[in-house]
Enzyme design. Structure first.
Site, mmCIF file in Angstrom:
data_model
loop_
_atom_site.group_PDB
_atom_site.id
_atom_site.type_symbol
_atom_site.label_atom_id
_atom_site.label_comp_id
_atom_site.label_asym_id
_atom_site.label_seq_id
_atom_site.Cartn_x
_atom_site.Cartn_y
_atom_site.Cartn_z
ATOM 1 N N CYS A 104 0.901 -1.545 -0.045
ATOM 2 C CA CYS A 104 0.605 0.765 0.129
ATOM 3 C C CYS A 104 0.696 1.049 -0.133
ATOM 4 O O CYS A 104 1.854 1.635 1.198
ATOM 5 C CB CYS A 104 -1.017 -0.093 1.485
ATOM 6 S SG CYS A 104 -1.846 1.399 1.148
ATOM 7 N N CYS A 107 0.247 4.314 2.519
ATOM 8 C CA CYS A 107 -0.493 4.169 3.919
ATOM 9 C C CYS A 107 -0.093 2.588 4.134
ATOM 10 O O CYS A 107 0.901 2.546 3.739
ATOM 11 C CB CYS A 107 -1.892 4.906 4.578
ATOM 12 S SG CYS A 107 -3.370 3.899 3.387
ATOM 13 N N SER A 108 -1.322 1.909 4.506
ATOM 14 C CA SER A 108 -0.748 0.743 5.083
ATOM 15 C C SER A 108 -2.077 -0.079 4.976
ATOM 16 O O SER A 108 -2.247 -0.828 6.055
ATOM 17 C CB SER A 108 -0.270 0.453 6.839
ATOM 18 O OG SER A 108 -1.220 1.156 6.777
#
Lengths: 196, 103
Positions: A104, A107-108
């Site tokens: 990603c 972000c995560s």
């Protein structure tokens, strides 16, 4: 690109808003932590491993999984609806000619229900920025040397879907049960940063 | 509203550089890729981040050649993009290049 938020202004803002919401009775003490705990409960790489093992032993399941992952994982008692809304799941499968890896970059984003909380490196700027540009080198740093003619497909979880990789079934495992096969599957294998 | 794009369609990402939140990664701006498949319909993240109510719109998995994004590399990167981020790109002529658009 964002990095570690612990001391960032946004973290302070979030704590401030949380305090205000609690003071005004809109949020019970510790409610956010409780909700997060509920969301994480049951999330484990063992879930992803069960899916991968089923895909190895059942080609029809594998086909359904690759076409409609949300529907297929219901067959093994799993779902992507543990959060606020059901998340779309996209599953991709490695082969002897193609290797998939998930990131990603913004972000995560990560399939917590199937893999548990994400590893620290998955959230690091180094992994997020480098794996899209030079996946072969990054995978080599993880100890995964791919043959030069293996095509690499990187998936950026940039919107609402979550992604999981079905690793290749290891050689010499024909005699193993589905449960034994699941025991071979690792978290990194399901992200695509390791073979199994 | 029907999805504007389908699998195999060549698309170009916009070069917008909005002041606020967007989920069109910078490395994938102004690049030509190919729609792999639909990723459902969701409200545009840019609008939601600004507190605007916004109807769901089509989201797609779009595959790019690394060389298109970075000028180098032989891998592919598949990015998940809202329809607003995309415009139609000129496609290859299936007769001219002889391929059967194996999709």
């Amino acid at each position: 690109m964002s990095g570690d938020h612990a001391s960032a202004a946004i973290a302070g803002q979030v704590r401030h808003v949380e305090t205000l919401l609690e003071r005004r009775g809109l949020l019970a003490d510790g409610e956010i932590d409780r909700r997060i705990d509920e969301f994480l409960a049951g999330g484990s790489p063992a879930n992803g491993a069960r899916i991968a093992a089923r895909a190895w032993v059942d080609p029809a399941f594998r086909e359904r999984l690759l076409a409609d992952a949300n529907g297929a994982i219901g067959e093994v008692g799993l779902s992507m609806s543990g959060g606020i809304q059901e998340q779309r799941l996209k599953v991709v499968a490695n082969s002897d000619t193609e290797h998939h890896v998930v990131v990603c970059t913004l972000c995560s984003c990560y399939p917590i229900a199937l893999l548990g909380p994400s590893p620290t490196w998955y959230k690091s700027e180094a992994y997020r920025s480098r794996v899209v540009r030079d996946p072969r080198a990054v995978l080599a740093e993880f100890g995964l040397q791919l043959p030069p003619d293996t095509r690499i497909a990187v998936w950026d979880a940039s919107a609402e879907s979550r992604y999981m990789v079905i690793p290749r079934r290891p050689a010499g495992t024909a005699g193993l049960s589905e449960v034994e096969l699941a025991g071979l599957v690792t978290r990194n294998g399901l992200i695509g940063t390791a073979a199994v | 509203m029907a999805d504007r794009f389908g699998p195999g369609d060549p698309v170009r990402t916009r070069t917008l550089d909005p002041a606020g939140h967007t989920r069109l990664p910078r490395y994938a701006r102004g690049a030509v890729g190919e729609v792999v498949e639909s990723a459902g319909r969701h409200p545009l993240a840019d609008d939601r981040a600004r507190g605007r109510s916004t109807p769901p719109q089509a989201v797609y998995h779009v595959r790019f050649a690394a060389a298109e994004l970075f000028g180098t590399g032989d891998h592919s990167v598949t990015v998940e993009l809202w329809e607003d981020y995309l415009e139609a790109a000129a496609g290859r002529d299936p007769v001219q290049d002889g391929s059967d658009h194996e999709r």
